[in-house]
Design an enzyme around this catalytic site. Structure first.
Site, short mmCIF file in Angstrom:
data_model
loop_
_atom_site.label_atom_id
_atom_site.label_comp_id
_atom_site.label_asym_id
_atom_site.label_seq_id
_atom_site.Cartn_x
_atom_site.Cartn_y
_atom_site.Cartn_z
N ASP A 121 34.53 -25.52 46.57
CA ASP A 121 34.32 -24.78 45.32
C ASP A 121 34.12 -25.78 44.17
OD1 ASP A 121 34.27 -22.50 43.71
OD2 ASP A 121 36.43 -22.48 43.41
N HIS A 122 33.08 -25.60 43.40
CA HIS A 122 32.82 -26.45 42.22
C HIS A 122 32.79 -27.95 42.50
CE1 HIS A 122 32.85 -23.18 39.34
NE2 HIS A 122 33.90 -22.68 39.94
N HIS A 180 36.37 -18.04 34.18
CA HIS A 180 37.52 -18.36 35.03
C HIS A 180 38.85 -18.08 34.33
CE1 HIS A 180 34.34 -20.81 36.97
NE2 HIS A 180 34.93 -20.34 38.04
N ASP A 235 40.31 -15.94 42.49
CA ASP A 235 41.43 -16.87 42.63
C ASP A 235 42.61 -16.43 41.75
OD1 ASP A 235 43.07 -19.02 43.03
OD2 ASP A 235 41.79 -20.51 42.09
N SER A 236 42.33 -16.20 40.48
CA SER A 236 43.42 -15.90 39.54
C SER A 236 44.25 -14.69 39.95
CB SER A 236 42.86 -15.68 38.13
OG SER A 236 42.25 -16.85 37.66
N GLY A 288 34.47 -16.45 38.64
CA GLY A 288 35.32 -15.89 37.58
C GLY A 288 35.46 -14.38 37.66
N GLU A 302 24.59 -23.70 40.72
CA GLU A 302 24.92 -22.86 39.56
C GLU A 302 23.96 -23.13 38.42
OE1 GLU A 302 29.06 -22.21 38.57
OE2 GLU A 302 28.63 -21.97 36.45
N ASP A 352 28.08 -27.95 41.54
CA ASP A 352 28.07 -27.30 40.23
C ASP A 352 27.51 -28.26 39.18
OD1 ASP A 352 28.47 -26.05 37.85
OD2 ASP A 352 30.60 -25.65 38.13
N SER A 355 39.04 -26.00 46.03
CA SER A 355 38.58 -26.60 44.77
C SER A 355 39.02 -28.07 44.71
CB SER A 355 39.19 -25.86 43.57
OG SER A 355 40.59 -26.14 43.51
O1 G3H Z 1 36.99 -21.97 39.68
C1 G3H Z 1 38.12 -22.39 39.66
C2 G3H Z 1 39.08 -21.97 40.71
O2 G3H Z 1 39.85 -20.89 40.28
C3 G3H Z 1 39.91 -23.13 41.14
O3 G3H Z 1 40.83 -23.47 40.17
O4 G3H Z 1 40.68 -25.93 39.87
O5 G3H Z 1 42.77 -24.70 39.31
O6 G3H Z 1 42.07 -25.01 41.69
P1 G3H Z 1 41.61 -24.88 40.26
P1 13P Z 2 38.90 -16.33 38.77
O1 13P Z 2 39.61 -17.31 37.90
O2 13P Z 2 38.36 -15.20 37.97
O3 13P Z 2 39.73 -15.86 39.90
O4 13P Z 2 37.61 -17.08 39.38
C1 13P Z 2 37.72 -17.91 40.51
C2 13P Z 2 36.49 -18.71 40.77
O5 13P Z 2 35.42 -18.50 40.23
C3 13P Z 2 36.60 -19.80 41.75
O6 13P Z 2 35.43 -20.55 41.83
ZN ZN Z 3 34.39 -20.68 39.99
#
Ligand code: G3H
Ligand code: 13P
Ligand code: ZN
Length: 324
Positions: free
Chosen positions: A85-86, A181, A270-271, A226, A137, A107, A47
């Site tokens: 990512d994003h 997320h 991720d979470s 998410g 997206e 995104d 990310s």
């Molecule tokens: O979609 C978000 C991911 O969980 C990445 O999160 O921007 O805190 O690295 P972050």
């Molecule tokens: P979570 O926060 O649900 O783990 O989602 C992660 C995500 O979408 C990363 O792009």
């Molecule tokens: Zn995401």
């Protein structure tokens, strides 16, 4: 490798590819170990936050090292994709393409429809010259998407997806069907409460929207962001060892399992890894207050993440054995 072949097989096979974010060595080791032991293809996600935290150059070479590590672990033909990512600008996506990423996400979901199309198309035209696949997206997730804050989620409008996919040429599409997320995916007022445990029970995902999207774009790879489930055992360990995560709630795993059997072929998590890591670290530090060697708490955290990733692969995504 890019995502093209991974997704084609996943759509046909009725499973989803895990997309795990990584920010540090322990997360990456745990992801690779779990995937090597289960022979699961994997998408390693970076990310903007990870780039700021760990440095893009370092992360890129860590991912390259991960391929060699996977082979050392006895995984003969690792299927590993390095994905942005994003991504939120053309320049960021271009820099990742130029730098050797095999896949990028642009995104544009917070932009007006036509602007999302124009930006996505520009990224696709650039990335495809280098055989880099592009995720786009459509629809807005609730919660925090990196720096983008959406007050409310706006489900993807199925009537837009054909036009969007055709005009942009994107390789996969992230949609909004109620996931979000972070560790607080629903407000308490959106949930009911289990009378026995007092825990929140979240509302179901909008499977009707997913079905409509599938009908419009048969066989087209759909992505769910998410998608952490926020395991309550980790929340409890954190809360009983000095943490404070009141009413943290995620997407129930049975719903993700159902989604993985459909056109959803990439599920972002991720979470849950953050929760596993934090729970293990808090537990060690609370039980051994004299400990000050990071290996003594990052090691158990890594072991816990391996368990978590294997569980996701085998019990939720069904991607085990798909990369022999
Ligand atoms: O979609 C978000 C991911 O969980 C990445 O999160 O921007 O805190 O690295 P972050
Ligand atoms: P979570 O926060 O649900 O783990 O989602 C992660 C995500 O979408 C990363 O792009
Ligand atoms: Zn995401």
């Amino acid at each position: 490798m890019n995502t093209r072949e991974m997704f084609a097989k996943a759509v046909d096979g009725g499973y989803a590819i895990p997309a795990f974010n990584f920010n540090n060595m322990e997360q990456l080791q745990a992801i690779i170990k779990a995937c090597a032991e289960t022979k699961s293809p994997v998408i390693l996600q970076v990310s903007s936050g990870a780039r700021k935290y760990a440095n893009q150059t370092l992360l890129r070479y860590m991912a390259e090292g991960a391929v060699e590590y996977a082979k050392e672990l006895g995984w003969e033909h690792p299927q590993i994709c390095l994905h942005l990512d994003h991504g939120d600008t053309f320049e960021l996506c271009k820099s990742c393409v130029d730098f050797g990423f095999s896949s990028v996400m642009i995104d544009g979901s917070s932009l007006p429809y036509e602007e999302n199309i124009a930006l996505t198309k520009k990224v696709v035209e650039y990335a495809h010259q280098y055989d880099v696949t592009v995720e786009a997206e459509l629809g807005v997730l609730a919660g925090v998407e990196d720096d983008v804050v959406a007050e409310e989620s706006h489900y993807t409008k199925p009537e837009e997806v054909i036009d969007f996919a055709t005009r942009t040429g994107c390789d996969s599409l992230a949609i909004s069907i109620g996931t979000s997320h972070g560790a607080y995916k629903f407000k308490p007022e959106q949930c009911t409460r289990d009378p026995k445990t007092g825990k929140l029970v979240p509302p179901p995902l909008a499977f009707d929207v997913l079905e409509e999207v599938e009908k419009k774009l048969p066989g087209f790879p759909i992505v769910l962001h998410g998608s952490s489930s926020v395991p309550q055992e980790y929340v409890d360990i954190i809360n009983t060892h000095g943490g404070n995560l009141p009413d943290a709630v995620g997407i129930p795993e049975d719903q993700l399992r159902k989604a993985a059997k459909s056109a959803v072929c990439k599920i972002n998590i991720d979470s849950d890894s953050r929760l596993a890591f934090t729970a293990a670290v808090r537990k060690v530090l609370a039980e051994k207050p004299g400990e000050f060697d990071p290996r003594k708490y990052c090691g158990p955290a890594r072991d816990e993440m391996v368990k978590l990733y294997k569980h996701k692969i085998i019990e939720v995504l069904g991607s085990d054995g798909k990369a022999e």
